[in-house]
Scaffold this active site. Structure first.
Site, PDB file in Angstrom:
ATOM      1  CD  GLU A  90       0.928  -5.223  43.941  1.00 26.34           C
ATOM      2  OE1 GLU A  90       0.806  -4.274  43.154  1.00 26.34           O
ATOM      3  OE2 GLU A  90       0.160  -5.402  44.925  1.00 26.34           O
ATOM      4  CG  PHE A 146       3.146   9.238  42.646  1.00 26.54           C
ATOM      5  CD1 PHE A 146       2.165   9.304  43.622  1.00 26.54           C
ATOM      6  CD2 PHE A 146       2.942   8.419  41.550  1.00 26.54           C
ATOM      7  CE1 PHE A 146       0.999   8.582  43.508  1.00 26.54           C
ATOM      8  CE2 PHE A 146       1.773   7.691  41.420  1.00 26.54           C
ATOM      9  CZ  PHE A 146       0.795   7.768  42.400  1.00 26.54           C
TER      10      PHE A 146
END
Length: 587
Positions: free
Chosen positions: A53, A115
């Protein structure tokens, strides 16, 4: 009129299309799967899968900086968004317009440590121009258009739009961009006419003037750079550029003094120190430019043009502040100069140029040639000679090679030079080159790298290979984190603590593993042939250029020193003049 309704993911994609987006850089994950499903169903926007990323953001930066458009990034929640943080801060400090779309857990799970949940807006608030957490799909289209407006206007910068997964699948209305107006953000464009007239009068009266221009001129566009060139030539005054301003004025023009600052030229830094009128446009008086602020340009009256009011008087007190777009203000300055029929003080200007030529005569970029080992400066000179007549875009990593590239690779036009300035991000150059190559598929794109910086994001070889991007990576390999080693040598008694690269990849084997071309060159006599082969070889190429590991980058202003206290290379002399010598004959 009834508004068209569609899923949140479809709203995002339609907004991107309406904003003129053609390429998105990203990496998928659970929290953005609705968006990726929408991408799969359309043919307007191309998605480029990077391998990290951070690299996605740098690629979007390269795309944005070489086109003048807004770069777009798409990442998932949690580690996806946190991996993007370095790139976002890099874009903020270098004023690069980006929109980063980040996935988020469903709104009902925000704050539960679900999560892959991260407080993306909280984390990115200090490293973005603005950010949004969209909790209501009814507001999504408006936020998307507003994000692009904020990213590209005023001082450009990165904007994050955090998108909970349930917002992506919910149905909401679509509104057109022209229907969206930001409530309060109206950055200035036109500068104050009275201030501009006062500035022009001061410029005309100068005895030792200098233009000091930065990335704000480049960000304003090619027309701003053309106007700057006309204004500087009309005055006959010298000009220096920051690292990010390179290309705003032709690098081969005799009025160009070279880059200024810590590794700027002798003549640029002493002209800044000795000037009586400084015209600062689109530059923010960064510490790497000013050195010790207490001794910066001690006799100068300063005009400062900047679109960002927060930059005025932030680091250096100025005499005539002008808030406005660089291109607009330059055009108004040029018009006023012509309307007033201004002429410089010819006798004073001739005396000033004679002084500058004595500083130029020191040839501060001189280096010892060698037939046995490749000097890094020589390598960049030969790359420049081979590529200068092509439409060539240069990106760099960060370190000594970056400064040598700024010194020895002359840029004649804007938007062809991409480097990490404010954050100094190792790992920037290679993914940025990927973004540039996607924007300019028929141009030569070369990343000038160091081996340590290249390894920061070398996984992006896979991206270049997958999309058959002919990026050329020109690695100046000295076996060290070169700038760290230089500082350790000069400032820490040559104690090279953890700056030597003990294990480096075999570049040809690494390239072969990804199905691209790799080569090694270690003799000066072989360098031209290697560069020619690099340029002519189809596809991505990695070139391992083994350079002199002991070479240092000069000139250098030591940290905390002033412009008149430069360290010079062995061929030039050990240290610059004292302040008395620098100012001799100027008054």
């Amino acid at each position: 009129m009834m508004q068209e309704r569609m899923s949140g993911a479809e709203i995002v994609l339609k907004a991107l299309v309406d904003q003129g987006v053609e390429v998105v850089f990203g990496y998928p994950g659970g929290a953005v799967l609705p968006l990726y499903d929408a991408i799969f169903k359309q043919n307007h926007i191309r998605h480029i899968l990077t391998r990290h990323e951070q690299a996605a953001v740098h690629a979007a930066e390269g795309y944005a900086r070489s086109t003048g458009k807004v770069g777009v990034v798409l990442v998932t929640s949690g580690p996806g968004s946190t991996n993007a943080v370095t790139g976002l801060l890099d874009a903020l400090l270098d004023s690069v317009p980006l929109v980063c779309l980040s996935g988020q857990v469903p709104t009902q799970l925000i704050g539960t440590d679900a999560f892959q949940e991260a407080d993306t807006t909280g984390i990115t608030r200090p490293c973005t121009k603005h950010n949004y957490l969209v909790k209501d799909v009814e507001l999504l289209a408006g936020v998307m258009h507003e994000a692009f407006y904020v990213a590209r206007t005023g001082r450009p910068g990165p904007v994050v739009v955090d998108l909970p997964k349930n917002v992506q699948v919910a149905e909401g209305p679509y509104v057109q961009a022209h229907q969206v107006k930001h409530k309060s953000y109206r950055p200035p464009v036109k500068g104050d006419a009275a201030a501009i007239e006062k500035a022009v009068d001061l410029i005309a009266s100068a005895k030792r003037p200098v233009f000091y221009c930065g990335g704000g001129v480049v960000n304003s566009g090619p027309a701003a750079c053309a106007a700057l060139t006309e204004l500087v030539r009309a005055t006959g005054y010298p000009i220096t550029l920051t690292l990010q301003g390179i290309g705003a004025f032709p690098g081969s023009d005799p009025q160009f003094l070279g880059m200024l600052g810590m590794h700027g030229t002798y003549e640029a830094n002493l002209a800044m120190h000795g000037c009586d009128v400084m015209v600062a446009i689109g530059a923010r008086f960064d510490d790497r430019v000013t050195g010790n602020v207490a001794g910066f340009a001690p006799g100068a009256e300063i005009i400062h043009v900047d679109v960002d009011a927060a930059s005025i008087n932030k680091n250096v007190r100025v005499d005539i502040p002008i808030i406005g777009d660089a291109g607009s203000v330059i055009a108004d300055m040029l018009a006023a100069w012509k309307a007033k029929k201004c002429k410089p003080d010819g006798e004073a200007l001739a005396r000033w140029w004679r002084q500058i030529e004595t500083w130029r005569a020191r040839k501060c970029l001189a280096y010892a040639p060698s037939e046995a080992v490749i000097k890094p400066q020589f390598a960049i000179e030969r790359l420049y000679a081979a590529a200068k007549d092509r439409d060539t875009y240069i990106t760099t990593e960060v370190g000594q090679h970056q400064m040598w590239a700024a010194q020895f690779y002359r840029q004649e036009e804007p938007l062809h030079w991409m480097t990490s300035g404010g954050l100094g991000t190792m790992g920037y150059g290679f993914p940025a080159a990927i973004g540039v190559q996607l924007a300019h598929p028929d141009s030569l794109v070369a990343c000038i790298a160091g081996e340590a910086s290249f390894m920061m994001n070398m996984q992006e070889i896979a991206t270049a290979a997958q999309y058959r991007l002919p990026v050329k990576v020109f690695i100046l390999n000295n076996g060290y984190m070169g700038m760290v080693r230089q500082w350790q040598e000069l400032l820490h008694g040559s104690r090279y603590s953890e700056s030597h690269s003990e294990a480096l990849p075999d570049i040809p084997k690494l390239a072969d593993a990804f199905g691209i071309t790799g080569m090694v060159v270690d003799r000066p006599a072989d360098l031209d042939a290697a560069i020619a082969r690099m340029i002519e070889t189809p596809g991505a190429v990695l070139v391992d250029v083994r350079v002199d590991p002991a070479e240092n980058c000069f000139p250098m202003i030591p940290s905390g020193a002033t412009h008149d206290n430069m360290l010079l290379g062995e061929l030039v002399g050990s240290r610059g003049p004292t302040v008395t010598e620098a100012g001799k004959g100027l008054v």
